[in-house]
Structure formats: structure tokens, C-alpha cells
Design a protein around this motif. Structure first.
Motif, short mmCIF file in Angstrom:
data_model
loop_
_atom_site.label_atom_id
_atom_site.label_comp_id
_atom_site.label_asym_id
_atom_site.label_seq_id
_atom_site.Cartn_x
_atom_site.Cartn_y
_atom_site.Cartn_z
N ARG A 69 0.90 -1.27 -0.12
CA ARG A 69 0.07 -0.15 0.25
C ARG A 69 0.77 1.39 -0.01
O ARG A 69 1.62 1.34 0.95
CB ARG A 69 -1.03 0.00 1.15
N ALA A 70 0.94 2.02 -1.14
CA ALA A 70 1.68 3.40 -1.15
C ALA A 70 1.22 4.30 -0.40
O ALA A 70 1.63 5.20 0.22
CB ALA A 70 1.93 3.37 -2.73
N VAL A 71 -0.23 4.58 -0.27
CA VAL A 71 -1.04 5.78 0.10
C VAL A 71 -2.22 5.11 0.93
O VAL A 71 -3.12 4.58 0.18
CB VAL A 71 -1.31 6.55 -0.99
N PRO A 72 -2.29 5.41 2.17
CA PRO A 72 -3.86 4.83 2.71
C PRO A 72 -4.86 6.02 2.30
O PRO A 72 -4.38 6.82 1.66
CB PRO A 72 -3.39 5.17 4.30
N PRO A 73 -6.22 5.55 2.38
CA PRO A 73 -7.27 6.40 2.14
C PRO A 73 -6.97 7.76 2.64
O PRO A 73 -6.59 7.90 3.86
CB PRO A 73 -8.37 5.80 2.63
N SER A 74 -7.12 8.64 1.86
CA SER A 74 -7.19 10.18 2.61
C SER A 74 -7.95 11.16 1.73
O SER A 74 -8.58 10.84 0.69
CB SER A 74 -5.55 10.59 2.07
N ASP A 75 -8.26 12.33 2.42
CA ASP A 75 -9.00 13.29 1.74
C ASP A 75 -8.34 13.78 0.21
O ASP A 75 -8.97 14.24 -0.63
CB ASP A 75 -9.34 14.42 2.63
N THR A 76 -7.06 14.09 0.41
CA THR A 76 -6.20 14.48 -0.83
C THR A 76 -6.60 13.68 -2.10
O THR A 76 -6.88 14.13 -3.05
CB THR A 76 -4.99 14.35 -0.36
N LEU A 77 -6.75 12.14 -1.91
CA LEU A 77 -7.20 11.23 -2.90
C LEU A 77 -8.59 10.93 -3.02
O LEU A 77 -9.19 9.90 -3.28
CB LEU A 77 -6.27 10.19 -2.76
N ASN A 78 -9.59 11.97 -2.36
CA ASN A 78 -10.97 11.87 -2.62
C ASN A 78 -11.51 10.32 -1.79
O ASN A 78 -12.23 9.67 -2.09
CB ASN A 78 -11.65 11.93 -3.69
N GLY A 79 -10.84 10.09 -0.66
CA GLY A 79 -11.18 8.66 0.09
C GLY A 79 -10.59 7.49 -0.52
O GLY A 79 -10.86 6.43 0.10
N MET A 80 -9.58 7.70 -1.54
CA MET A 80 -8.90 6.45 -2.08
C MET A 80 -7.56 6.11 -1.41
O MET A 80 -7.19 6.97 -0.85
CB MET A 80 -8.78 6.82 -3.68
N SER A 81 -7.16 4.91 -1.48
CA SER A 81 -5.98 4.56 -1.07
C SER A 81 -5.45 4.08 -2.56
O SER A 81 -5.97 3.83 -3.53
CB SER A 81 -6.14 3.37 -0.04
N ILE A 82 -4.26 3.92 -2.49
CA ILE A 82 -3.31 3.39 -3.67
C ILE A 82 -2.48 2.27 -3.14
O ILE A 82 -1.83 2.29 -2.42
CB ILE A 82 -2.34 4.35 -3.99
N ASP A 83 -2.52 1.12 -4.08
CA ASP A 83 -2.04 -0.05 -3.68
C ASP A 83 -1.19 -0.39 -4.97
O ASP A 83 -1.74 -0.08 -6.17
CB ASP A 83 -3.03 -1.34 -3.26
N VAL A 84 -0.12 -1.03 -5.03
CA VAL A 84 0.49 -1.64 -6.26
C VAL A 84 1.07 -3.01 -5.97
O VAL A 84 1.68 -3.33 -4.94
CB VAL A 84 1.63 -0.62 -6.60
N LEU A 117 -6.69 1.70 -7.01
CA LEU A 117 -7.40 2.73 -6.22
C LEU A 117 -8.74 1.95 -5.34
O LEU A 117 -9.42 1.42 -6.02
CB LEU A 117 -8.00 3.58 -6.91
N LEU A 118 -8.67 1.94 -4.31
CA LEU A 118 -9.70 1.42 -3.43
C LEU A 118 -10.49 2.37 -2.69
O LEU A 118 -9.80 3.14 -1.74
CB LEU A 118 -9.10 0.44 -2.35
N PRO A 119 -11.90 2.67 -2.69
CA PRO A 119 -12.63 3.52 -2.26
C PRO A 119 -12.50 3.32 -0.72
O PRO A 119 -12.67 1.84 -0.28
CB PRO A 119 -14.01 3.62 -2.73
N ASP A 120 -12.09 4.14 0.17
CA ASP A 120 -11.95 3.83 1.50
C ASP A 120 -10.88 2.77 1.88
O ASP A 120 -10.91 2.34 3.06
CB ASP A 120 -13.19 3.45 2.31
N GLY A 121 -10.09 2.42 1.13
CA GLY A 121 -9.18 1.48 1.32
C GLY A 121 -9.79 0.03 1.46
O GLY A 121 -9.10 -0.94 1.87
N ALA A 122 -10.95 -0.26 1.12
CA ALA A 122 -11.50 -1.42 1.29
C ALA A 122 -11.24 -2.74 0.34
O ALA A 122 -11.44 -2.56 -0.83
CB ALA A 122 -13.19 -1.19 1.47
N ILE A 123 -10.63 -3.81 1.15
CA ILE A 123 -10.66 -4.93 0.35
C ILE A 123 -10.68 -6.04 1.29
O ILE A 123 -10.45 -6.00 2.63
CB ILE A 123 -8.96 -4.90 -0.37
#
Length: 160
Positions: free
Chosen positions: A74-89, A149-155
Motif C-alpha cells: 500500500r503506497a498511500v492510505p485512504p485520504s481526503d487528498t485522494l478523495n477517500g481512495m487508497s493506492i496499492d501497487v 485505487l480502493l474507495p476507503d481502502g476497502a478490500i
């Protein structure tokens, strides 16, 4: 003990434009089509994202973990900056990954690295799974990086 390399702010900012476009949209096939038109494979935005992901893997701030032949992180946890998305690669080379579901959907950016790699049948570009969907992520035909990209980091990893 040394600290893990941190995700550069430029990487996060590169994806703000995408997450702004996604915000408020229904996550499904129409969104997939919109993203493939707005941020097409081979285009300037796509190539910059691919360069950043490759550099992140080389520098150790992306895909720093490995299990079952798959590099991930996970590169970035969910955040307001990313409109609630997390970034995983993930980095996958002709392999089937663990079954999981997407409670809020999953938006994937497929970046082939070697061969004619495809992720779940998609070559370079965007693949979108709607809320409640599930799959065993599969890369065939070579090696690929897949950013999701995962809304709210949910998986949710499942037995499927």
C-alpha cells in the motif's frame, strides 16, 4: 533500524486528478470507459504514472513486500487528498493471485512491463470492478504492474 522509504508527494499528486474524476461517479463499466479516454494507455499521464511506479519499485517505496511470487504494498492510505481512495501497487508475472472482494469497488491501472502482459484480460489501461465484486487477480502473458485505487481502502481477502 532504518526507516522505509516514503511515498513521494509528487506520486500522490499525480493521482489527484484521477481521484477527482472518480469522486461521485458510479464505479463500473462507464467509469472504466471514461478513464481509458481521459488517461489512455500510451498517453502522457499514463507514461508518467508508469515511470513513477517503476522508480518506486526500484527505490523500495512500492511493492516492498512479497508473498506467493507477488510483490505488493500500500503506497498511500485512504485520504481526503485522494478523495477517500487508497493506492496499492502489485507486481505480477504470469501468476494468479489470492481471491478477494471489493466492498466499494476497485479501479485498476494496468501497466505491462514484459511481454504482452494482461491483467484479468486487460492489457495496458484501466479496468474497473464495481462494489461487491470479487476475483482472483490474474496476470497472463508476462509481467505487469497493477496500481489499484480502493474507495476507503476497502478490500477483503477471501477463500474463493
Amino acid at each position: 533500524m532504518s526507516e522505509s522509504p516514503q511515498t513521494p508527494e509528487a506520486f500522490v499528486q499525480h493521482f489527484v486528478e484521477v481521484t477527482q474524476r472518480i469522486s461521485g461517479q458510479v464505479i463500473g463499466s462507464d467509469l472504466e470507459e471514461q478513464l481509458n479516454q481521459a488517461f489512455p494507455a500510451g498517453g502522457e499521464w499514463f507514461e508518467a504514472a508508469k515511470r513513477m511506479c517503476r522508480a518506486g519499485c526500484e527505490e523500495g517505496w512500492l511493492c516492498a513486500r512479497e508473498a506467493g511470487g507477488i510483490k505488493f504494498g500500500r503506497a498511500v492510505p485512504p485520504s481526503d487528498t485522494l478523495n477517500g481512495m487508497s493506492i496499492d501497487v502489485v507486481e505480477m508475472d504470469s501468476i494468479v493471485g489470492p481471491h478477494h472482494s471489493h466492498p466499494n469497488g476497485e479501479i485498476d491501472l494496468v501497466m505491462p512491463l514484459l511481454g504482452a502482459a494482461e491483467f484479468d484480460g486487460r492489457g495496458a489501461g484501466w479496468k474497473v470492478y464495481g462494489p461487491g465484486s470479487a476475483h482472483r487477480p490474474t496476470v497472463t502473458g508476462g509481467k505487469a504492474l497493477v496500481l489499484y485505487l480502493l474507495p476507503d481502502g476497502a478490500i477483503e481477502f477471501t477463500r474463493g
